[in-house]
Design an enzyme around this catalytic site. Structure first.
Site: not given
Ligand code: IPM
Ligand code: MN
Length: 368
Positions: A144, A195, A252
């Site tokens: 991220y 992984k 996520d």
């Molecule tokens: C979450 C959401 C976020 C992420 C997005 C909106 C940036 O999907 O909080 O899981 O990917 O972390």
């Molecule tokens: Mn999410």
């Protein structure tokens, strides 16, 4: 009398509707427990874009910096869908907040009451007693935020994009500690998901996790699973897990899978905790429901407020150290939905439904 100082960021569509009810529950609890609520409300997400030109306005960030925690609603919706991805409410509000407050630890309970088995897409035989697991997701590292993160044009004219997955030992250790503490308060089992058969970051992740638990938490039952298998196992037998623990992107995906097998998003809360401590020497945190802004039902007074109320309970537990008060709210929600049979549309399954406010009234009644 202690004062609870937090920022309230309701967001868009049903965000403000369910936030109103969470604040009403908090006010009720505060009066009973001799606590003072000190909060200010600010725009975030689409409301931030519309009123201040960006999803996380500077004034909102400044307000949050003055507080000990953030109670967050939900952001985004069709109105802002045409914006470039980087400017969209969800991403442009949440990612900078996570970075600004070092919210490295995302805690998402995967809880499905036995009475709500119909809410789950899983066959009831697989989850006869409901579901009770927790996902701990690393939230400020990995792919991220890793650099470089770019799109370039190659000599032949085609485009090439790069994201970078990167982890260092200290980042893995601090989230391992959150997983360990969480497991100790529950079933004492942690399954670390990676992984490691393919990714360098996962090889390091597994090594650091093994060493960290051996040294600091030898009493916890630690296991490891590849992420592809974990995705299958969650759908096959979710209760084999106690605490699922993983890096940012895997978390996520797995936490959303966990949410769907737990049925209604309207019931699921979350906490994102920081490295820093607040003025009470407890972790600063952002607390938000797992469901989105539900534009289709916004303005009708029918949204399920439980996830927002349970998120407020998590705030009391983690950022204000009020574990017993948080547990009272959780019990009040559980009783309203199960024994008392109050159901919003998302969890009705043929039963009569109540609206947002009536659901909160039922919860408040259970708080005495
Ligand atoms: C979450 C959401 C976020 C992420 C997005 C909106 C940036 O999907 O909080 O899981 O990917 O972390
Ligand atoms: Mn999410």
């Amino acid at each position: 009398m202690s004062t609870l100082k937090f920022a309230v960021l309701p967001g868009d569509y049903i965000g403000p509707e369910v936030m109103t009810e969470a604040l009403r529950v908090l006010a009720h609890v505060a009066a009973k427990e001799n606590l003072t609520l000190s909060y200010q409300v600010a725009d975030v997400g689409g409301a931030g874009i519309d009123n201040h030109g960006k999803a996380l306005p500077d004034s909102t960030l400044a307000l949050a910096r003055e507080a000990d925690a953030i109670l967050f609603g939900s952001v985004g919706g069709p109105k802002w869908e045409k914006l470039p991805p980087k400017e969209q409410p969800e991403r442009a509000a949440l990612l900078p907040l996570r970075k600004a407050f070092n919210l490295f630890a995302n805690i998402r309970p995967g809880l499905l009451y036995k009475d709500l088995l119909d809410a789950s897409p899983l066959k009831s035989e697989r989850i006869p007693n409901g579901i009770d697991i927790v996902c701990i997701r690393e939230l400020t590292g990995g792919i991220y935020f890793g650099q470089p993160k770019t799109t370039t044009t190659l000599e032949n004219g085609e485009q090439q994009a790069v994201d970078t997955m990167v982890y260092k030992t200290s980042e893995i250790e601090r989230i391992a500690e959150v997983a360990a503490v969480t497991a100790k308060a529950r079933g004492n089992r942690v399954c670390s998901v990676d992984k490691a058969n393919v990714l360098e970051t996962s090889v390091l992740w597994r090594k650091v996790v093994v060493d960290y638990f051996a040294k600091n938490h030898p009493d916890i039952a630690l296991s490891h699973m590849y992420v592809d298998n974990a995705a299958m196992q969650l759908a096959r037998d979710p209760n084999q897990f106690d605490v699922l623990f993983t890096e940012n992107m895997f978390g996520d995906i797995l936490s959303d899978e966990m949410a769907v097998i737990c049925g209604s998003l309207g019931m699921l809360s979350s906490a994102s905790l920081g490295t820093g401590k607040n003025s009470l020497e407890l972790p600063f945190g952002l607390y938000e429901p797992a469901g989105g802004t539900a534009p289709d039902i916004a303005g009708k007074g029918i949204a399920n407020p439980c996830a927002q109320i349970l998120s407020a309970a998590m705030m009391l537990r983690y950022s204000f150290g009020l574990d017993a008060v948080a547990a009272k709210i959780e019990a009040a929600v559980r009783k309203a939905v199960t024994e008392d049979g109050f159901r919003t549309g998302d969890i009705a399954f043929g039963k009569p439904t109540v609206g947002t406010k009536a659901m909160a009234d039922a919860i408040i009644a259970n708080l005495g």
